[in-house]
Every structure is written in structure tokens, then in C-alpha cells.
Design a protein around this motif. Structure first.
Motif, PDB file in Angstrom:
ATOM      1  N   ALA A 139      44.555  37.765  43.596  1.00 43.59           N
ATOM      2  CA  ALA A 139      43.362  37.141  44.170  1.00 43.59           C
ATOM      3  C   ALA A 139      42.104  37.916  43.787  1.00 43.59           C
ATOM      4  O   ALA A 139      41.056  37.327  43.510  1.00 43.59           O
ATOM      5  CB  ALA A 139      43.490  37.057  45.689  1.00 43.59           C
ATOM      6  N   THR A 140      42.200  39.240  43.766  1.00 40.03           N
ATOM      7  CA  THR A 140      41.059  40.066  43.383  1.00 40.03           C
ATOM      8  C   THR A 140      40.648  39.787  41.947  1.00 40.03           C
ATOM      9  O   THR A 140      39.462  39.565  41.645  1.00 40.03           O
ATOM     10  CB  THR A 140      41.403  41.563  43.527  1.00 40.03           C
ATOM     11  N   ASP A 178      45.673  38.888  52.915  1.00 39.29           N
ATOM     12  CA  ASP A 178      45.717  39.647  51.658  1.00 39.29           C
ATOM     13  C   ASP A 178      44.882  38.966  50.579  1.00 39.29           C
ATOM     14  O   ASP A 178      44.108  39.612  49.868  1.00 39.29           O
ATOM     15  CB  ASP A 178      47.159  39.757  51.137  1.00 39.29           C
ATOM     16  N   VAL A 179      45.072  37.651  50.473  1.00 41.22           N
ATOM     17  CA  VAL A 179      44.366  36.932  49.411  1.00 41.22           C
ATOM     18  C   VAL A 179      42.900  36.727  49.772  1.00 41.22           C
ATOM     19  O   VAL A 179      42.028  36.737  48.891  1.00 41.22           O
ATOM     20  CB  VAL A 179      45.053  35.588  49.090  1.00 41.22           C
ATOM     21  N   ALA A 180      42.605  36.559  51.071  1.00 39.41           N
ATOM     22  CA  ALA A 180      41.203  36.439  51.484  1.00 39.41           C
ATOM     23  C   ALA A 180      40.444  37.720  51.163  1.00 39.41           C
ATOM     24  O   ALA A 180      39.315  37.683  50.641  1.00 39.41           O
ATOM     25  CB  ALA A 180      41.119  36.128  52.979  1.00 39.41           C
ATOM     26  N   LEU A 239      36.851  40.976  47.749  1.00 36.54           N
ATOM     27  CA  LEU A 239      36.692  42.202  46.969  1.00 36.54           C
ATOM     28  C   LEU A 239      36.316  41.901  45.529  1.00 36.54           C
ATOM     29  O   LEU A 239      35.380  42.498  44.975  1.00 36.54           O
ATOM     30  CB  LEU A 239      37.999  43.010  47.018  1.00 36.54           C
ATOM     31  N   GLY A 240      37.024  40.967  44.906  1.00 35.74           N
ATOM     32  CA  GLY A 240      36.726  40.626  43.514  1.00 35.74           C
ATOM     33  C   GLY A 240      35.318  40.098  43.338  1.00 35.74           C
ATOM     34  O   GLY A 240      34.618  40.441  42.381  1.00 35.74           O
ATOM     35  N   THR A 241      34.888  39.265  44.290  1.00 36.30           N
ATOM     36  CA  THR A 241      33.536  38.697  44.226  1.00 36.30           C
ATOM     37  C   THR A 241      32.476  39.793  44.343  1.00 36.30           C
ATOM     38  O   THR A 241      31.530  39.861  43.536  1.00 36.30           O
ATOM     39  CB  THR A 241      33.351  37.671  45.350  1.00 36.30           C
ATOM     40  N   LEU A 242      32.614  40.648  45.346  1.00 35.49           N
ATOM     41  CA  LEU A 242      31.603  41.686  45.585  1.00 35.49           C
ATOM     42  C   LEU A 242      31.532  42.685  44.440  1.00 35.49           C
ATOM     43  O   LEU A 242      30.434  43.083  44.025  1.00 35.49           O
ATOM     44  CB  LEU A 242      31.909  42.404  46.904  1.00 35.49           C
TER      45      LEU A 242
END
Length: 221
Positions: free
Chosen positions: A113-114, A155-157, A162-165
């Protein structure tokens, strides 16, 4: 783990087991295939930006870089939090559709997800129209990790956030120096470096002459 999150995990995995086998296989494949598609889109975004505006080219190159940084951050978080996978921890849950990762391959946050969120956002910044494709891709990839039974919803949320930020931060901090580096690469004496960065917009690149390289094209009088 919280009852609400565990109940949601059970509901999603029960739904997964009720779906047709072809759909289950599709979701299993998508958890990995999506990463490959993002890699292909990185190359396409680089090719589109190559030779164009230096800032746009810098953002296109920073998209995969931001994704890599986000992945490292996700791994560091995993090593410090040590959350067990739901396919082992949630009592009464149906078996995961894929093999439960080995003990020590922790659950929080979701690396997939990240990476998906970081790639989707980075590509959208470099190529805005593609965001209509990459953002749904990232959300579907995140959901697929719960669907196959290897991650909790939180976990995925967390991975998506995290990936977006991380990608937004990398692009914000590095675009300006990246654009300067792009201009320097386009004036480099190394042919491979110049090829990678592209020639630059007409009239905006380095013009070589007897006195060496300089910025800008010919001025009209």
C-alpha cells in the motif's frame, strides 16, 4: 488488535471467500502485477518529460525516488512496530487466500500500500491526467492485501497515508534542486547523461560556442 479492525478483516476475508475463484485469482495477481504496472508508468512518465521543462522532468524522476524513500520508511516502521499478521493473529478468521507471510515479516504498515500510494501520487504530480488511473490502482492494490488475508485494514490505510506524505515531501523539497541538476545534465559533456535528461526545450537549453556553454538562445535585436 482492536475488535473493530479484526471484525472488518473477518468481513472482508469472508467476502473474498464468497467471490468466484477467477476473481480471487485476479486479486491475488493484482497485488504484484500492480507494482509492475507502476514501474512501466514510471518509464512512460520519464519519456514524456525527457527534454521538456526542467522542473517537470525533475518531478518525473522524483516519482520513483519518492516511492523508494517511502518503501524504506515503511520497512523502518515495520522493524519497530512488530505487528503480527492477521492471518495468524485473528481468531475465527477464514484462511488467507495466499500463504501467510513467515513470522517476522510484520504487518504494519503495508509495504504494498505504501509503494502503491507513493507511486500513484508521484505519477499524478508528474503527469496529472494519469492520476485518474493511478489513484484507483493504488486503492485497489491496498484493498487486495486485505482481500487475500495478509493485512489488517489499518495496515493498508497507514501505508496509503505514508506513501502519499513521503512522496509529497520528497517532491516539494527536491524539485527545485532537481531542476537545476537537470539543466546541468543537459549541458554535460557525457553523452549518456545528456541522453537521459534530453535536450531541453528549444531556446532554453545550453548553447555551445567558442567561449563555452551558456544559457539561453539567441536574442533578437
Amino acid at each position: 488488535m482492536g475488535t473493530i479492525d479484526s471484525d472488518l478483516y473477518r468481513s472482508i476475508t469472508e467476502f473474498a471467500h464468497d467471490t468466484p475463484s477467477w476473481f480471487q485469482h485476479l486479486m491475488e495477481v493484482w497485488t504484484e502485477l500492480g507494482l509492475l504496472l507502476f514501474a512501466v508508468l514510471f518509464v512512460v512518465a520519464w519519456a514524456r518529460a525527457r527534454g521538456g521543462d526542467p522542473r517537470a522532468f525533475a518531478v518525473a524522476v522524483l516519482a520513483p525516488l519518492g516511492t523508494a524513500v517511502a518503501y524504506v520508511c515503511s520497512e523502518l516502521a515495520k522493524s519497530g512496530i512488530d505487528e503480527e499478521r492477521p492471518c495468524r493473529a485473528v481468531s475465527g478468521a477464514l484462511p488467507s487466500l495466499v500463504d501467510c507471510p513467515v513470522y517476522g515479516d510484520w504487518s504494519f504498515p503495508s509495504n504494498h500500500a505504501t509503494i502503491a500510494a507513493a507511486a500513484a501520487v508521484g505519477l499524478a504530480l508528474a503527469w496529472p491526467k494519469i492520476g485518474l488511473l493511478t489513484v484507483p490502482m493504488a486503492i485497489l492494490m491496498a484493498f487486495s492485501r486485505v482481500f487475500v488475508g495478509v493485512h489488517y485494514p489499518h495496515d493498508v490505510a497507514a501505508g496509503l497515508l505514508l506513501g502519499t506524505l513521503v512522496t509529497l515531501l520528497v517532491v516539494r523539497l527536491v524539485t527545485r534542486p532537481g531542476a537545476r541538476l537537470t539543466e546541468a545534465m543537459r549541458g554535460s559533456g557525457n553523452g549518456l547523461v545528456r541522453w537521459f535528461a534530453g535536450p531541453g526545450p528549444v531556446g532554453a537549453g545550453y548553447v555551445s560556442g567558442a567561449g563555452g556553454g551558456r544559457r539561453g538562445g539567441a536574442h533578437r535585436r
